[in-house]
Scaffold this motif. Structure first.
Motif, short mmCIF file in Angstrom:
data_model
loop_
_atom_site.label_atom_id
_atom_site.label_comp_id
_atom_site.label_asym_id
_atom_site.label_seq_id
_atom_site.Cartn_x
_atom_site.Cartn_y
_atom_site.Cartn_z
N SER A 179 22.93 40.01 25.45
CA SER A 179 23.28 41.41 25.24
C SER A 179 23.93 42.03 26.48
CB SER A 179 22.04 42.21 24.85
OG SER A 179 22.37 43.54 24.52
N LEU A 180 23.28 41.82 27.64
CA LEU A 180 23.83 42.38 28.88
C LEU A 180 25.14 41.70 29.26
CD1 LEU A 180 20.54 42.72 30.95
CD2 LEU A 180 21.88 44.56 29.90
N THR A 181 25.31 40.45 28.88
CA THR A 181 26.55 39.75 29.17
C THR A 181 27.69 40.26 28.31
OG1 THR A 181 25.33 37.77 29.81
CG2 THR A 181 27.66 37.49 29.34
N THR A 182 27.43 40.47 27.02
CA THR A 182 28.51 40.95 26.15
C THR A 182 29.02 42.32 26.60
OG1 THR A 182 26.90 41.88 24.58
CG2 THR A 182 27.76 39.67 24.11
N SER A 183 28.14 43.12 27.20
CA SER A 183 28.57 44.43 27.70
C SER A 183 29.55 44.32 28.87
CB SER A 183 27.36 45.26 28.13
OG SER A 183 26.62 45.69 27.01
N GLN A 184 29.67 43.12 29.44
CA GLN A 184 30.55 42.93 30.60
C GLN A 184 31.68 41.92 30.33
OE1 GLN A 184 28.01 42.62 34.40
NE2 GLN A 184 26.66 41.84 32.80
N ALA A 185 31.72 41.38 29.12
CA ALA A 185 32.66 40.28 28.82
C ALA A 185 34.04 40.83 28.50
CB ALA A 185 32.13 39.45 27.66
N THR A 186 34.89 40.90 29.51
CA THR A 186 36.22 41.45 29.30
C THR A 186 37.22 40.83 30.27
OG1 THR A 186 37.50 43.51 29.12
CG2 THR A 186 35.89 43.38 30.91
N GLY A 187 38.48 40.85 29.90
CA GLY A 187 39.54 40.30 30.74
C GLY A 187 40.81 40.15 29.92
N PHE A 188 41.97 40.32 30.56
CA PHE A 188 43.21 40.43 29.81
C PHE A 188 44.30 39.48 30.31
CE2 PHE A 188 40.93 44.46 29.93
CZ PHE A 188 40.72 44.67 28.57
N LEU A 189 45.13 39.04 29.37
CA LEU A 189 46.21 38.13 29.71
C LEU A 189 47.28 38.77 30.58
CD1 LEU A 189 46.79 36.13 26.40
CD2 LEU A 189 45.87 35.27 28.55
N TYR A 190 47.34 40.10 30.63
CA TYR A 190 48.37 40.72 31.47
C TYR A 190 48.14 40.45 32.96
CZ TYR A 190 45.09 44.78 31.69
OH TYR A 190 44.00 45.62 31.84
N GLN A 191 47.01 39.84 33.31
CA GLN A 191 46.77 39.47 34.70
C GLN A 191 47.48 38.18 35.09
OE1 GLN A 191 45.54 41.40 36.76
NE2 GLN A 191 44.07 42.75 35.79
N GLU A 192 48.09 37.49 34.14
CA GLU A 192 48.78 36.24 34.45
C GLU A 192 49.85 36.45 35.52
OE1 GLU A 192 48.40 33.56 30.41
OE2 GLU A 192 50.23 34.71 30.73
N GLY A 193 49.92 35.53 36.46
CA GLY A 193 50.90 35.63 37.53
C GLY A 193 50.44 36.48 38.70
N THR A 194 49.15 36.86 38.69
CA THR A 194 48.57 37.63 39.79
C THR A 194 47.21 37.02 40.14
OG1 THR A 194 47.23 39.20 38.49
CG2 THR A 194 49.58 39.70 38.72
N ASN A 195 46.61 37.49 41.22
CA ASN A 195 45.25 37.05 41.57
C ASN A 195 44.23 37.51 40.54
OD1 ASN A 195 45.70 37.49 45.17
ND2 ASN A 195 46.19 35.76 43.87
N GLY A 196 44.62 38.50 39.72
CA GLY A 196 43.72 38.99 38.68
C GLY A 196 43.37 37.92 37.66
N LYS A 197 44.27 36.96 37.45
CA LYS A 197 44.02 35.90 36.46
C LYS A 197 42.86 35.01 36.88
CE LYS A 197 45.20 32.60 33.29
NZ LYS A 197 45.01 31.16 33.42
N PRO A 198 42.88 34.38 38.07
CA PRO A 198 41.70 33.61 38.48
C PRO A 198 40.47 34.48 38.71
CG PRO A 198 43.32 33.69 40.26
CD PRO A 198 43.99 34.23 39.04
N LEU A 199 40.69 35.74 39.08
CA LEU A 199 39.54 36.64 39.24
C LEU A 199 38.83 36.87 37.91
CD1 LEU A 199 40.61 39.37 41.82
CD2 LEU A 199 38.54 37.97 41.90
N ASN A 200 39.57 36.80 36.79
CA ASN A 200 38.92 36.91 35.48
C ASN A 200 37.83 35.86 35.32
OD1 ASN A 200 40.27 39.13 34.48
ND2 ASN A 200 41.76 37.95 33.30
N ALA A 201 38.12 34.63 35.79
CA ALA A 201 37.11 33.56 35.72
C ALA A 201 35.94 33.89 36.64
CB ALA A 201 37.73 32.23 36.11
N GLY A 202 36.23 34.40 37.83
CA GLY A 202 35.18 34.79 38.75
C GLY A 202 34.33 35.92 38.22
N PHE A 203 34.98 36.93 37.63
CA PHE A 203 34.23 38.04 37.04
C PHE A 203 33.32 37.54 35.91
CE2 PHE A 203 37.94 41.07 38.22
CZ PHE A 203 37.37 41.32 39.46
N ALA A 204 33.85 36.63 35.09
CA ALA A 204 33.07 36.13 33.95
C ALA A 204 31.80 35.43 34.44
CB ALA A 204 33.92 35.18 33.11
#
Length: 441
Positions: A179-204
């Protein structure tokens, strides 16, 4: 019993009782070693070494792998996930349409305690991949077509599933963890080509670990996040979860075996692998960008969805551009890490990219990733081939020797002892992993 607890009952079943357990365990070992190699490659960036130094804390005790620094469990998951996915060399699972190891292993290592079993960690990874693949089967292609990054969304929950199994949490704590994980499970493909893309894995990975830490201190949450009435899947993907389909024949065969994992040799989106393989063949036949008048590249209806850049302005964006991958490969026969920096792309590339036309007219499924490449010189077809199973895909896998060579190359030969101990099953607990990866290379 509500829907979520019904699912958890299956998630808590003993992985070792599955009929293909040994084969699944062998693949999980390959995945772990590939994860360490990909993490090592990400850590070798001077920029990332400074980031790790800044995120470290002398007051915390969780070691950051291959460094002399320490940090908290939650921060470690962020660092591990980010670095493992940084160069886009980490593995992929087709049903999931994401990168399982960067998220799941990062979370498991971060919550591990001194005497935790390494074998159970591998079993927990298998369980996490199973959940990711089965949920992905129901979510896609709608989920990715909406612009979600599955590594961040489904991957975050898969990491929580793996943690719940690994730490043998009670059914009530498991429901809170999800439950607490689903409340935080987010990330978008528009981060491709930036550090935001690998950070999505780190955030997850971080968010799954954070949820686990909160559950440990007594936090509670809604207990039926996969409810048929107002569950997470309906909110995030506008569909009711088919629980029977999700759970039927669990691990028979396992998602880690069928459709299996992709192990990558090159640092770009795996969706471009087929085009890359074909461009290598064309290069060997003598075709070069200077003489090409037109290139047609054919995909399935959603086969190029993750290749979001047609005219990348910087080379890093080129990881997600079939036009850039084709140009590089036809120019020099291959690619390497230096081709994907934050430098601007060249005029020569832009001139070539204008000659490339994409088509979405091939039939494909989760066992194939078809790409057809047609190259013309002076309007005459000089190359026309179809690739359905790119190198590294489950139906055209890297050999054990090729996997080892990748590991050795990315770790610069420093971790051969670890490779041997993992493949031979000589590591008994996770503390041995941290001990063997305690040196700063």
């Amino acid at each position: 019993m509500n829907v979520t607890k019904q699912i958890i009952k299956v998630l808590q079943k003993d992985v070792s009782q599955s009929s293909q357990y040994k084969e699944s365990l062998d693949v999980s070992k390959n995945a772990f070693l590939d994860y360490i190699a990909s993490y090592s490659a990400g850590l070798q960036s001077p920029k990332n070494q400074e980031i790790v130094k800044d995120l470290a804390s002398s007051e915390d005790t969780k070691q950051i792998l291959l460094t002399s620094y320490s940090t908290s469990r939650v921060q470690l998951a962020l660092i591990l996930g980010y670095l493992a996915h940084y160069e886009d060399l980490d593995d992929v699972q087709a049903n999931f349409r994401g990168h399982p190891s960067a998220v799941i292993f990062s979370a498991l290592l971060s919550v591990s305690d001194k005497n935790d079993s390494f074998k159970r960690m591998l079993e927990s990874y298998i369980q996490g991949v199973e959940f990711a693949g089965r949920l992905g089967q129901q979510f896609h292609p709608h989920h990715v077509n909406q612009g979600w990054h599955s590594t961040a969304t489904i991957g975050c929950i898969a990491a929580a599933v793996a943690i719940g199994y690994y730490k043998k949490v009670s059914i009530n704590d498991f429901t809170c963890l999800l439950s607490l994980t689903t409340s935080q499970a987010t990330g978008f493909l528009y981060q491709e080509g930036t550090n935001g893309k690998p950070l999505n894995a780190g955030f997850a990975a971080r968010n799954a670990v954070q949820a686990y830490e909160l559950v440990k201190v007594g936090m509670t949450a809604y207990d039926d996040v996969f409810s048929s009435d107002k569950g997470w899947t309906q909110i995030i993907n506008q569909q009711r979860l088919d629980v029977d389909k999700l759970l039927e024949n669990w691990l028979e065969p396992s998602q880690i075996l069928s459709p299996g994992l992709w192990f990558k040799q090159y640092p770009f989106c795996s969706v471009a692998n087929g085009g890359f393989d074909l461009a290598q063949k064309a290069h060997k036949l003598g075709l070069r960008t200077a003489n090409i008048s037109k290139v047609d590249v054919h995909f399935s209806s959603t086969g190029d969805k993750a290749l979001t850049y047609r005219y990348p302005n910087i080379k890093l964006e080129g990881k997600f551009s079939i036009e850039y991958i084709l140009w590089l490969t036809l120019e020099k026969g291959s690619v390497d890490l230096t081709d994907f920096t934050e430098e601007e792309t060249s005029d020569d590339f832009f001139n070539f990219a204008k000659k490339v036309v994409r088509h979405n007219d091939l039939e494909g499924d989760n066992t194939t990733r078809p790409v057809r490449l047609v190259i013309r010189e002076a309007d005459k077809i000089k190359f026309d081939q179809l690739e359905q199973h790119p190198k590294g895909s489950p139906n055209n896998p890297l050999s054990p020797k090729e996997l080892h060579l990748k590991f050795k190359r990315l770790t610069k030969g420093h971790l051969e002892e670890l490779y041997r101990y993992v493949t031979t099953g000589e590591i008994s607990n996770t503390s041995e992993i941290f001990e063997r990866l305690s040196k700063n290379y």
